[in-house]
Design a protein around this motif. Sequence first.
Motif, mmCIF file in Angstrom:
data_model
loop_
_atom_site.group_PDB
_atom_site.id
_atom_site.type_symbol
_atom_site.label_atom_id
_atom_site.label_comp_id
_atom_site.label_asym_id
_atom_site.label_seq_id
_atom_site.Cartn_x
_atom_site.Cartn_y
_atom_site.Cartn_z
ATOM 1 N N TRP A 1 0.168 4.856 -2.711
ATOM 2 C CA TRP A 1 0.758 6.252 -2.257
ATOM 3 C C TRP A 1 1.372 6.624 -2.685
ATOM 4 O O TRP A 1 0.897 8.000 -3.402
ATOM 5 N N PHE B 1 -18.531 -5.740 0.885
ATOM 6 C CA PHE B 1 -17.231 -4.577 1.041
ATOM 7 C C PHE B 1 -17.088 -4.390 -0.230
ATOM 8 O O PHE B 1 -15.882 -2.507 0.107
ATOM 9 N N VAL C 1 -11.955 13.974 -5.113
ATOM 10 C CA VAL C 1 -11.149 15.068 -4.516
ATOM 11 C C VAL C 1 -10.063 15.124 -5.074
ATOM 12 O O VAL C 1 -9.915 16.515 -6.100
ATOM 13 N N TYR D 1 -7.768 5.766 5.126
ATOM 14 C CA TYR D 1 -8.170 6.448 4.152
ATOM 15 C C TYR D 1 -8.213 8.602 4.252
ATOM 16 O O TYR D 1 -8.208 8.381 5.931
ATOM 17 N N SER E 1 -10.497 -0.136 6.786
ATOM 18 C CA SER E 1 -10.933 0.090 5.381
ATOM 19 C C SER E 1 -10.923 2.190 6.205
ATOM 20 O O SER E 1 -10.149 2.370 5.608
ATOM 21 N N PHE E 2 -11.787 1.843 6.514
ATOM 22 C CA PHE E 2 -11.709 3.945 6.818
ATOM 23 C C PHE E 2 -10.743 5.212 6.981
ATOM 24 O O PHE E 2 -10.131 5.145 6.837
ATOM 25 N N PHE F 1 0.759 -1.259 -0.269
ATOM 26 C CA PHE F 1 -0.059 -0.198 -0.263
ATOM 27 C C PHE F 1 0.882 1.125 0.146
ATOM 28 O O PHE F 1 0.582 2.022 -0.445
ATOM 29 N N SER G 1 -10.800 13.204 4.898
ATOM 30 C CA SER G 1 -11.023 14.411 4.495
ATOM 31 C C SER G 1 -11.818 14.360 4.081
ATOM 32 O O SER G 1 -12.107 15.320 2.702
ATOM 33 N N ILE G 2 -11.463 13.120 2.994
ATOM 34 C CA ILE G 2 -12.402 12.786 1.464
ATOM 35 C C ILE G 2 -13.671 12.475 1.882
ATOM 36 O O ILE G 2 -14.533 12.505 0.073
ATOM 37 N N PHE G 3 -13.921 12.440 2.378
ATOM 38 C CA PHE G 3 -15.263 11.715 2.704
ATOM 39 C C PHE G 3 -16.423 13.058 3.289
ATOM 40 O O PHE G 3 -15.781 13.661 4.644
ATOM 41 N N ILE H 1 -3.637 15.793 -0.930
ATOM 42 C CA ILE H 1 -4.518 15.187 -1.500
ATOM 43 C C ILE H 1 -5.738 15.953 0.119
ATOM 44 O O ILE H 1 -5.654 14.792 1.242
ATOM 45 N N ALA H 2 -6.772 16.541 -0.218
ATOM 46 C CA ALA H 2 -7.670 16.757 1.444
ATOM 47 C C ALA H 2 -6.934 17.056 2.224
ATOM 48 O O ALA H 2 -7.277 17.114 3.040
ATOM 49 N N PHE I 1 -1.324 -6.485 -7.198
ATOM 50 C CA PHE I 1 -1.722 -5.257 -7.218
ATOM 51 C C PHE I 1 -1.126 -4.132 -7.552
ATOM 52 O O PHE I 1 -1.173 -3.015 -7.765
ATOM 53 N N LEU J 1 -13.700 -2.549 7.641
ATOM 54 C CA LEU J 1 -15.009 -1.248 7.437
ATOM 55 C C LEU J 1 -14.011 -0.453 8.083
ATOM 56 O O LEU J 1 -14.355 0.490 7.880
#
Lengths: 271, 260
Positions: free
Chosen positions: A53, B28, B42, A198, A194-195, A49, A201-203, A64-65, B182, A191
Motif C-alpha cells: 500500500w 479465490f 479507480v 480494500y 479479503s474484501f 501488505f 468505495s472501489i467496488f 484512492i476513491a 510479494f 472472501l
Amino acid sequence: MTGNRSRTGAGRMLRLAGRYFTFNLSASMAYAASFIIQVFGMALNNAAFIVFWYFLFQRIGGEIAGYDMRDVMFLWAMTATGFGMSVVLFGNSQQISRLIYHGELDVYLLQPKPVLPNLLLSKTVVSGWGDIAYGFVLFAATQTMTAGGWALFLLFSVLMAGVLTAMRVIYHSATFFFGNAEDFALMAGELTVSFTLYPGSIFKGPITIALYTLIPAGLIAYVPVNIFRSFDATRLLVVLAGDAAIIAIAALVFHAGLRRYESGNRIGTRM
Amino acid sequence: MRKYAVVARLAARDQFIYLPSYLARSAFFVVVMFIFYSLWRVVYANQVSMAGFTMVQALWYLTFTEAIELSKSRIFQPISEEVKDGTVAYSVNRPYSYPLYWLTRGMGESLVKLIPILILGFLVALLFVGPLPGYARAFPAGLLVITLGILLGLLWQTVIGLLAFWFEEVAPFYWILQKLVFVLGGLFIPIDFFPEFIQPFARYSPFSFSAYWPASTMVDYSAERFLTTVVGQVGYITLLGFTTGVIFRAAVQKMHAHGG
C-alpha cells in the motif's frame, strides 16, 4: 427471575470462555518457540501488505476513491485485530464442517454446556496472536492517539471478531444441509476477510449488495471506517444492530442444522 | 535424465486426479482478480498509463504472477517431513539424486496446475479489461520464462525443505520467501510502480525473476526483456542449484554423524 437467569447464563458463558482461553493459552505456550515463530511469522506476513500500500500510494499520491493511506491502515489494523481475536477465541469456527461430516459433534452434544459456544471456544489458533499484535501496533503507529479513537478501534475489532465467527458458522452450517461444504466455507470465510482489506468505495454495481449481505464487509469494515473518520451515533447503532442480527442468524442456522445431524458413532477423546 | 522425466510424468499424472478440487479452490484467484480490477479502475480513471503500464497490462500482469505463485507445488513440506520422521535416510539411498527427485516431481505437479490457471486468468482478464495486445507473440517466450520462474521457486523450496536438518520448523522460512517475492518480486504490482530508490535492487533480486520478469515479458514483450529474464533466471537457477547441492551434502554428513 428471567433477568437473573440470563445474567447467570451470561456469567457461566463468560466463565467457560475464560477457562477455555486460559487453557488454550497455556497449551500454546507449552511450545514457546513454535508460539513465537507463528506469532512473528503472521505479523511479518501482514506487514508485507503495508509495503504494497505504501508503494501504491507513493505512486498515485493522495487518495484512492476517498481513502488515504491512514484509512487503509485503519482497515488493516481493525481487520487483523478482529480476525486474530476471532481465531484465538473461537478457533474451532474454521473446523465446523470437518466436525460435522466426521460425526465429531457428539462430544459437544454430550457435555452440559451450550453446544455452539462450547464448540467454538474449545480450540485456538496460535498465529492469531500475531494478527492481534500486528493490528495493535499498526493502529498505534498510523492513527492519532485519543481515548475515543482507541475505544472505537477496540469496539469495531470485537464486533468484527463476532461477525467473522458468525459468518463462518453460517458458511460451515451448509454441511448440515448439503453435505461436505468445507471448501466452500473456507473460501467464503477468506472472501469476507479479503474484501474488508480494500477501500469499500472501489467496488461498484451489484457487488455492493453482496458486500452488505452475503459477505458483510460493508457492515464490519467500510461503515466503521466512516464512523471512525467522523463519528455518527446513528450509524453506530445501525452497525451494532446489523452485527447482532448476523450473530443471531448464525445461531439459528446452526441449531436448525443440528437437528439434521447424525452421530458418527465414533469414539473419541478430547485431550 | 530419463528417470527424472518419468518422475515428472508420474507426478503430473497423479496431479490430474486433484485438478477439479484445485480448480474449485482457484475461485479465490478470480476474486483477487476482481478486487484488483476494481482497484485499477479507480486508479486509472484519470490516466491511461502509470509507470509505463496501462490498466490492461496491469491486470494481465497479475494473472501471470499469480499463475506462477498458485501453481507452485509446496515441495518444502514433504521434504521437511521426510527429514523430521527419518524417511529421508531411506530415500537418499535410492538410485537417484534426492533434490533432483523432488524438483522434477514438483515441476510435474506444478505444470499440470499452471495450464488451467493460465486459461482461467486469460478468461477472467479478457472479461474484465479485454485482450492483451501482443499476447500471441509473447506467449511462447512467456511460457518458457514462466516455467523457469516456477523452477526457481521450487529450488528455493528444496533449500528450505533441507533446512529441516538444522531447524525444527521450516515453514517460517517459506513465509519469508513468499513475502520477499510479494514485496521485492512485484507479485501484485510491477516493480516500475515502486519508489525509485528501491527499483534497482528489487529489479535484479532473485525474487523478481519468479514474478516481475516473467510477467512483464508477457505483458510488454521485447527480445531484450526476454533475454534479460532468461539470463537472470538461468544465473539464479545455477547459483541456487549449486547451493542446494552444498546444503544437501552437508545434510547427508549430518545424517551420518547421527548414525541414522
